[in-house]
Enzyme design. Structure first.
Site, PDB file in Angstrom:
ATOM      1  N   GLU C  29       0.836  -1.206   0.000  1.00 17.46           N
ATOM      2  CA  GLU C  29       0.000   0.000   0.000  1.00 17.46           C
ATOM      3  C   GLU C  29       0.869   1.254   0.000  1.00 17.46           C
ATOM      4  O   GLU C  29       1.660   1.458   0.922  1.00 17.46           O
ATOM      5  CB  GLU C  29      -0.926  -0.027   1.231  1.00 17.46           C
ATOM      6  CG  GLU C  29      -1.949  -1.145   1.116  1.00 17.46           C
ATOM      7  CD  GLU C  29      -2.567  -1.541   2.458  1.00 17.46           C
ATOM      8  OE1 GLU C  29      -2.530  -0.723   3.392  1.00 17.46           O
ATOM      9  OE2 GLU C  29      -3.078  -2.671   2.552  1.00 17.46           O
ATOM     10  N   SER C  59      -5.754  -4.138   0.928  1.00 14.39           N
ATOM     11  CA  SER C  59      -6.201  -5.527   0.823  1.00 14.39           C
ATOM     12  C   SER C  59      -5.036  -6.423   1.216  1.00 14.39           C
ATOM     13  O   SER C  59      -4.391  -7.048   0.371  1.00 14.39           O
ATOM     14  CB  SER C  59      -6.622  -5.852  -0.622  1.00 14.39           C
ATOM     15  OG  SER C  59      -7.583  -4.939  -1.110  1.00 14.39           O
ATOM     16  N   GLU C  60      -4.764  -6.487   2.508  1.00 11.52           N
ATOM     17  CA  GLU C  60      -3.584  -7.242   2.940  1.00 11.52           C
ATOM     18  C   GLU C  60      -3.672  -8.718   2.599  1.00 11.52           C
ATOM     19  O   GLU C  60      -2.648  -9.357   2.329  1.00 11.52           O
ATOM     20  CB  GLU C  60      -3.361  -7.058   4.445  1.00 11.52           C
ATOM     21  CG  GLU C  60      -2.713  -5.735   4.832  1.00 11.52           C
ATOM     22  CD  GLU C  60      -3.677  -4.567   4.903  1.00 11.52           C
ATOM     23  OE1 GLU C  60      -4.894  -4.777   4.681  1.00 11.52           O
ATOM     24  OE2 GLU C  60      -3.231  -3.440   5.175  1.00 11.52           O
ATOM     25  N   PHE C  83       2.081  -1.344   8.864  1.00 13.28           N
ATOM     26  CA  PHE C  83       2.299  -1.597  10.284  1.00 13.28           C
ATOM     27  C   PHE C  83       2.216  -3.111  10.511  1.00 13.28           C
ATOM     28  O   PHE C  83       1.280  -3.764  10.021  1.00 13.28           O
ATOM     29  CB  PHE C  83       1.248  -0.903  11.145  1.00 13.28           C
ATOM     30  CG  PHE C  83       1.435   0.588  11.265  1.00 13.28           C
ATOM     31  CD1 PHE C  83       2.009   1.153  12.404  1.00 13.28           C
ATOM     32  CD2 PHE C  83       1.047   1.443  10.250  1.00 13.28           C
ATOM     33  CE1 PHE C  83       2.176   2.528  12.521  1.00 13.28           C
ATOM     34  CE2 PHE C  83       1.212   2.819  10.356  1.00 13.28           C
ATOM     35  CZ  PHE C  83       1.779   3.362  11.498  1.00 13.28           C
ATOM     36  N   ALA C  84       3.158  -3.630  11.271  1.00 14.41           N
ATOM     37  CA  ALA C  84       3.200  -5.073  11.496  1.00 14.41           C
ATOM     38  C   ALA C  84       1.909  -5.581  12.135  1.00 14.41           C
ATOM     39  O   ALA C  84       1.497  -6.721  11.911  1.00 14.41           O
ATOM     40  CB  ALA C  84       4.395  -5.427  12.373  1.00 14.41           C
ATOM     41  N   ASP C  85       1.272  -4.728  12.915  1.00 16.43           N
ATOM     42  CA  ASP C  85       0.012  -5.094  13.561  1.00 16.43           C
ATOM     43  C   ASP C  85      -1.032  -5.542  12.535  1.00 16.43           C
ATOM     44  O   ASP C  85      -1.944  -6.300  12.864  1.00 16.43           O
ATOM     45  CB  ASP C  85      -0.541  -3.898  14.336  1.00 16.43           C
ATOM     46  CG  ASP C  85       0.539  -3.193  15.136  1.00 16.43           C
ATOM     47  OD1 ASP C  85       0.496  -3.269  16.365  1.00 16.43           O
ATOM     48  OD2 ASP C  85       1.446  -2.565  14.534  1.00 16.43           O
ATOM     49  N   HIS C 129      -0.959  -0.151  16.776  1.00  9.14           N
ATOM     50  CA  HIS C 129       0.063   0.234  15.795  1.00  9.14           C
ATOM     51  C   HIS C 129       1.456   0.208  16.405  1.00  9.14           C
ATOM     52  O   HIS C 129       2.344   0.933  15.945  1.00  9.14           O
ATOM     53  CB  HIS C 129      -0.206   1.649  15.264  1.00  9.14           C
ATOM     54  CG  HIS C 129      -1.313   1.742  14.266  1.00  9.14           C
ATOM     55  ND1 HIS C 129      -2.628   1.538  14.591  1.00  9.14           N
ATOM     56  CD2 HIS C 129      -1.313   2.015  12.934  1.00  9.14           C
ATOM     57  CE1 HIS C 129      -3.382   1.706  13.510  1.00  9.14           C
ATOM     58  NE2 HIS C 129      -2.605   1.988  12.494  1.00  9.14           N
TER      59      HIS C 129
HETATM   60  C1  LIG Z   1      -5.769  -3.098   7.680  1.00  7.36           C
HETATM   61  C2  LIG Z   1      -5.116  -1.780   7.518  1.00  7.36           C
HETATM   62  N1  LIG Z   1      -4.342  -1.564   6.451  1.00  7.36           N
HETATM   63  C3  LIG Z   1      -3.735  -0.389   6.276  1.00  7.36           C
HETATM   64  C4  LIG Z   1      -3.880   0.619   7.183  1.00  7.36           C
HETATM   65  C5  LIG Z   1      -3.152   1.948   7.014  1.00  7.36           C
HETATM   66  N2  LIG Z   1      -4.105   2.975   6.640  1.00  7.36           N
HETATM   67  C6  LIG Z   1      -4.601   3.813   7.553  1.00  7.36           C
HETATM   68  S1  LIG Z   1      -5.697   4.853   6.900  1.00  7.36           S
HETATM   69  C7  LIG Z   1      -5.532   4.191   5.378  1.00  7.36           C
HETATM   70  C8  LIG Z   1      -6.323   4.731   4.232  1.00  7.36           C
HETATM   71  C9  LIG Z   1      -7.779   4.492   4.377  1.00  7.36           C
HETATM   72  O1  LIG Z   1      -8.423   5.117   3.342  1.00  7.36           O
HETATM   73  P1  LIG Z   1      -9.988   5.397   3.395  1.00  7.36           P
HETATM   74  O2  LIG Z   1     -10.689   4.140   3.768  1.00  7.36           O
HETATM   75  O3  LIG Z   1     -10.368   6.001   2.119  1.00  7.36           O
HETATM   76  O4  LIG Z   1     -10.211   6.388   4.603  1.00  7.36           O
HETATM   77  P2  LIG Z   1      -9.714   7.889   4.765  1.00  7.36           P
HETATM   78  O5  LIG Z   1      -8.390   7.821   5.445  1.00  7.36           O
HETATM   79  O6  LIG Z   1      -9.644   8.514   3.425  1.00  7.36           O
HETATM   80  O7  LIG Z   1     -10.721   8.519   5.646  1.00  7.36           O
HETATM   81  C10 LIG Z   1      -4.613   3.167   5.392  1.00  7.36           C
HETATM   82  C11 LIG Z   1      -4.209   2.378   4.222  1.00  7.36           C
HETATM   83  C12 LIG Z   1      -4.680   0.353   8.305  1.00  7.36           C
HETATM   84  N3  LIG Z   1      -4.850   1.247   9.272  1.00  7.36           N
HETATM   85  N4  LIG Z   1      -5.285  -0.846   8.440  1.00  7.36           N
END
Ligand SMILES: Cc1ncc(C[n+]2csc(CCOP(=O)(O)OP(=O)(O)O)c2C)c(N)n1
Ligand SMILES: Cc1ncc(C[n+]2csc(CCOP(=O)(O)OP(=O)(O)O)c2C)c(N)n1
Ligand SMILES: [Mg+2]
Ligand SMILES: [Mg+2]
Lengths: 325, 329, 325, 329
Positions: C29, C59-60, C83-85, C129
């Protein structure tokens, strides 16, 4: 008092819990109409109806999420994740949400849910359907882990798990479902965190759960013939762990053998040994030993799976080594 | 389920007074986050902070469409939703500052604001993680036969994670009273939606779950309010969940000091024109409200925020004993 | 030789690996266009183009699955799980597929993939996190676990991880990204399974990784002032573990303190202690000690997070207790 | 993606000889599983065994539509797919019997039959777990610019798990050459589709991923063959993945000794009328093949299966040293 199977004890515990507390509901894949893929929930839909006993899609994340949300709102969800190995597909809910929710909200919520799952090897179910999954959760504070070995414990601990205000992962070993034992007519819950000393002995303390407890007992019988009296302790719950009972026993025997159906790395047995030697090295007359599985996935073939699972012979040999150290 | 069946009794139009009140909350959120941003830059806020500036219309419109007994779950970008649901500004600040009086006693942080007292059931930091949880929250109401609904906010990027799929499907099978509200702000972190998602209208995904899906203007707070009111009535009546896609825009970077360089030129400016606060102010002016009145409201809101912050900053850190508390009940 | 940050070392390792082997591709990502959410992949898209450096949806499970399938077919996937979590949301792929695929197929495939992820506490990222996720995988045989503490190790171990024919989870501690260290102009890969003795000493063996290695070194400096010479060993990889180096050191010092940024239950430290006492109890002059975190989730507030993470003071105190036992 | 763009050059109709060959394989699979069932009942097979009887048309039609270099992934109900792809019957039996000569050296078992030599990349036992893996298999071909496709079989119940969603979405974004084949056999374990899934046509879920979705008769082997041929050509040309829903029926219980009591009366009988082997035999008779010829084929297939089983049963168990091998390369 009557003789029941492990399976019957579980069904009875769930039935009694559903009876006792309206907040309890049971759900999971094929637990309702089909009565469970291992027939562990048979008859409960008929008794309690579709509001309280519910089938779900094949959606373990949704199952766990539902349990979390309902628990936070005050229900007592009793969820089933068929094979414990499938905890992997909903690991986030179990490891990142359930045990942290209360903490992260500064105690605003509690999490009175129970998740039942079938663990354990020996049936030829292969590498993805046989694991001792309880070990995945040892480094995740906030979960309680229950590992019953007998019908009576299955009943009593499941009742306590469901009543408990905290989240409990309840592991049911597949190889035990058809084993039999006594159950009182009005059985009481068994408190979480209370080990059972299954056999008294003065030469060595053997700690084991589930299938391995039974192997350990057979080993103890063999050892007795050779003049070695093993004290066999079944912790019954890994978290909370009845450390005091085990420690007191080791203080007396000076020797410890832990038997576990899993690789030693990252295991509950290693955790126990590390704590014991850290706190009471001077009580030990021999190195504490782990009898575990090799560092491999679980093989399918009977010829290999038998080698993988700690055998009665291996336990006997290790105890002899430990005692004669 | 055919779309035509979805029409429910329209709620009456919102009064200017109600809308003025919404504006008040939107301004509080805006100023609240200005301060968060500032404190983060000054090193007073730890970890990360995710602002919802530009998206206040969605959370205020939706939260005002439901009552105190209804529940809300949101993401790490959740300051707005939690405040809109009624959490006190000072304790929200205190949480972000890691103070003992924080909403979560300082143990949750910016990404986990929760205030059960007002039905803000949680802010969740694992993308998609809370959608399944919303099912359980809604289930409890259904089980106990209370006509409550659960609002579940999440982002556009979150619609690609497995939990989204499982949650919407099972919510539909169990006919749970959940309003899934996708705040489509065009980006997931730094990735524009089109690079991660092969369709444009996320509401279309509702079809896979046999539930209604609609796309609305998320910067039109009254429109959001009306849509959510409609669907909430429908859900209370037992007709099950819906998916609402609210088109909006994240005016700030994803988190921390992201300068959001990946935006095409002019995009931000175009959306600033459609800032939900600005739109509502203009509308209220058209409805006859005096500009001075609006200016007063801004000043009031700003003052409330500054006062709340001052209180929060005066509160102590958590006691060391708190470290080991709250793991078990 | 030049001075680089941990971050720069990682970028250089990935760049060199992509350069060296056409089969390597990097994905996750925001790793491509944005250069990584921690800027750990900056410039790589520009250098290697969108075929080899790729962004994914959030999409992990799909990320890990793609890594598995591509590895089985002979590519060398280098995946990032931010994040490893978040390993929790794709735990099934990591725990049930990756480490078992080769075994379950009787050796028909190999699994030359690397998964990079940011672990560790100290930055105020909160309970979901900040975890030391490497411990989740200890009881899952078949994975290699790498935990570098310096820029040079980050470089050398990541090169080896990518070249390795087996699956490697590579943990990058968030608090180390901006730390600096020397890196040769043509740095060589560092073999997996080789500990580094960072400091020699005769009184006690201190084992620690990542952030805790640096805490341990600071503690060692303080202890030296008090006349206690600690030998500090950084295993650098938990699987394979350079047990021989640690054991040899403990044989000499007779004392062991493990420092780890995680609860002790189910930890790598407990595993190490259990093995050591099982095999060489007679070499120990004091109980082996674990300096770990309390059994709680990781609190957000700085005041509490600081208490949660093992501090230099706690290490100093424990070493003093161990040495004076 | 508009549906009209999907038409690709139709493959020529299959010759009677080809169809005769398909029938041969279908019969082998049928007899193979008869033996599995028998051995399980006799306690010779451990764990569980999941028969695909009634579904042979899908796997044979699909696998014959692609070549040896194309790849197949399937589920624990995978005997058919793996044999259709070309795995030897004796080593497949040997695996199920846990023998050293088994496809996986006895270490995988019934649920994990794999034969890389014929492109049978794996049988997977965690529902949905292999869909993301199919992406990587297909990606390797795309990356190395080989025009290969990957077939990925899974059941109707599997379309409710998160991995399904993530896999289809990302396959579409990356335009990966995967044919997702949902064998809709009406049940997930003991649950009828309607109790777990709020829509009827699973192919419709393709819309969420901007990919084509079609529903076909899975018991018409030629129809399956034609559809998969078409979409494979399309995927080889770089147009990306598709979702094929093949309607079929599981004639036996879910696994082991499930008596499948949950079936409505008459359902099994109706589907037995549409047994894919029977349908194909009838068709071949219409095409002029003599009944005797067909009977001979049955006898041949049965004999091949029995011979394979005899060989397999004669093979030894794995050596104890194998226990610790194959963990690392
Ligand atoms: C399972 C997971 N993967 C990746 C992340 C890292 N991450 C935090 S916010 C984010 C983007 C999310 O995008 P969106 O759903 O459009 O929400 P927005 O931040 O735009 O409100 C990502 C990839 C996470 N927190 N959890
Ligand atoms: C993640 C997961 N959950 C549950 C199971 C147990 N299980 C095995 S097969 C099955 C039913 C799958 O149904 P479907 O996808 O329709 O495939 P079919 O068996 O009908 O071929 C279930 C629930 C599993 N293997 N994996
Ligand atoms: Mg977004
Ligand atoms: Mg099915």
């Amino acid at each position: 008092m009557s003789t029941v199977t492990f399976r019957e004890a579980l069904i009875r515990a769930m039935g009694d819990a559903l009876e006792e507390d309206e907040r309890v509901f049971l759900f999971g894949e094929d637990v309702a109409a089909a009565g469970g893929s291992f027939k562990l929930t048979e008859g409960l839909l008929e008794r309690f109806g579709p509001k309280r006993v519910r089938d779900t899609p094949i959606s373990e994340q949704a199952i766990i999420g539902t349990a979390i949300g309902a628990a936070v709102m005050g229900l007592r969800p009793l969820a089933e994740i068929m094979f414990a190995d499938f905890a992997a597909v909903c690991f986030d809910g179990i490891a990142n949400e359930i045990p942290k929710y209360r903490y992260m909200t500064g105690g605003q919520v509690s999490m009175p849910l129970t998740i039942r799952m079938c663990n354990g090897a020996g049936g030829g179910f292969g590498a993805q359907h046989s694991q001792s999954v309880e070990n995945w959760f040892l480094n995740v504070p906030g979960l309680k882990l229950v590992v019953p070995a007998t019908p009576a414990d299955a009943y009593g601990l499941l009742r306590s798990a469901i009543r408990d205000p905290d989240p409990v992962l309840f592991f049911e070993h597949k190889s035990l479902f058809n084993t039999k034992g006594e159950l009182p007519d009005a059985p009481a819950p068994i408190p979480l965190g209370l080990a059972e000393t299954v056999r008294h002995g003065e030469h060595v303390t053997v700690v084991a759960t589930q299938m391995m407890r039974h192997h350990a007992m057979r080993a103890a019988d063999e050892l007795a013939v050779a003049g070695i009296e093993a004290e066999v302790i079944d912790p019954r719950t890994l978290v909370p762990l009845d450390y005091a009972t085990i420690a007191a026993s080791v203080d007396r025997t000076g020797r410890l053998v832990v038997v576990q159906e899993c690789p030693n790395s990252g295991s509950w047995g290693a955790t126990l040994v590390a704590r014991l030697v850290g706190e009471r090295l001077e009580h030990l007359d021999a190195p504490p030993a782990l009898v575990g599985a090799p560092d491999t996935p679980i093989p399918y073939s009977g010829a290999l799976e038998e080698l993988w699972i700690p055998s009665v012979e291996r336990i006997v040999e290790q105890v002899k080594r430990t005692v004669s150290y | 389920m055919p779309k035509e069946n979805l029409t429910v009794a329209n709620p009456p139009a919102a009064t200017p007074e109600e809308q003025f009140d919404w504006l008040h909350t939107m301004l509080q959120i805006r100023y609240f986050e200005d301060e968060c941003h500032r404190m983060f830059a000054q090193g007073l806020v730890r970890g990360s902070t995710h602002l919802c500036q530009g998206q206040e219309g969605v959370v205020v419109g939706a939260c005002r469409a439901v009552g105190i007994d209804d529940k809300v779950l949101c993401t790490y970008r959740g300051h707005g939703a939690v405040i809109a649901k009624g959490a006190p500004l000072d304790r929200a600040f205190a949480e972000i500052l890691g103070k003992a009086n924080g909403l979560c006693a300082g143990k949750g942080g910016s990404m986990h604001l929760t205030d059960m007292a007002v039905g803000a059931v949680g802010s969740f930091a694992i993308v998609g993680g809370h959608l399944p949880i919303a099912l359980g929250v809604a289930f409890e109401a259904q089980y106990n036969e209370r006509q409550e609904v659960t609002l579940c906010f999440f982002g556009d990027g979150s619609t690609n994670i497995g939990a989204f799929h499982e949650a919407l499907n099972m919510a539909s099978v169990w006919k749970l009273p959940v309003i899934f509200i996708c705040e489509n702000n065009l980006y997931g972190e730094y990735s524009p939606l089109a690079t991660t998602t092969p369709i444009e209208r996320l509401a279309q995904r509702a079809d896979s779950y046999g539930m209604p899906g609609v796309t609305i203007d998320g910067n039109d707070v009254e429109g959001v309010w009306r849509t959510v009111s409609d669907y909430a009535a429908r859900a209370r009546a037992g007709a099950g969940p819906v998916l609402v896609e609210a088109l909006t825009y994240r005016q700030k970077g994803h988190s921390r000091s992201d300068p959001a360089k990946y935006r095409p030129t002019g995009e931000l400016e175009a959306w600033l024109e459609r800032d939900p606060i600005r739109l509502l102010e203009t509308k209220l002016e058209h409805l006859g409200l005096e500009r001075g009145h609006l200016d007063d409201l801004r000043a009031t809101a700003e003052q409330e925020v500054m006062d709340a912050l001052e209180r929060a900053r005066g509160w102590p850190d958590p006691n060391p004993e708190r470290l080991e508390e709250d793991v078990y009940a």
